[in-house]
Design a protein around this motif. Structure first.
Motif, short mmCIF file in Angstrom:
data_model
loop_
_atom_site.label_atom_id
_atom_site.label_comp_id
_atom_site.label_asym_id
_atom_site.label_seq_id
_atom_site.Cartn_x
_atom_site.Cartn_y
_atom_site.Cartn_z
N THR A 29 -47.98 -6.11 30.45
CA THR A 29 -48.26 -7.87 30.09
C THR A 29 -47.03 -7.57 31.19
N LEU A 30 -46.19 -6.33 31.05
CA LEU A 30 -45.02 -5.95 32.50
C LEU A 30 -45.86 -6.42 33.37
N TYR A 31 -46.96 -5.49 33.59
CA TYR A 31 -47.61 -5.22 35.17
C TYR A 31 -48.21 -7.07 36.05
N ARG A 32 -48.64 -7.51 34.61
CA ARG A 32 -48.99 -8.61 34.74
C ARG A 32 -48.24 -9.73 34.77
N ARG A 33 -47.16 -9.90 34.66
CA ARG A 33 -45.67 -10.37 35.09
C ARG A 33 -45.82 -10.22 36.17
#
Length: 74
Positions: A29-33
């Motif tokens: 989720t961090l890298y997607r955001r």
């Protein structure tokens, strides 16, 4: 006025495991955001090491829904 205690100052950088713990977001989720410009990108520190600046992370913590990266993701 009391003198600030340097032992209570936040670290300059946070590693991935700390960011996951602080934000309660998963790594994916961090890298997607980050790719969407909705989370600060990590800073390359050398070799295979990267981390997040505490100031950038605090800006996101202050208003995660309205956060937009100042620089577009690569």
């Amino acid at each position: 006025m009391p003198k600030p205690d340097p032992s209570k100052a936040p670290p300059a950088f946070y590693r991935l495991r700390d960011v996951v713990r602080i934000t309660a977001l998963s790594r994916s989720t961090l890298y997607r955001r980050i790719s969407e410009g909705r989370f600060p990108a990590p800073v390359h520190l050398g070799g295979r090491t990267s981390a997040w600046r505490s100031e950038a992370l605090q800006v996101w913590i202050d208003d995660p829904d309205r956060y937009r990266s100042a620089t577009p993701p690569k």
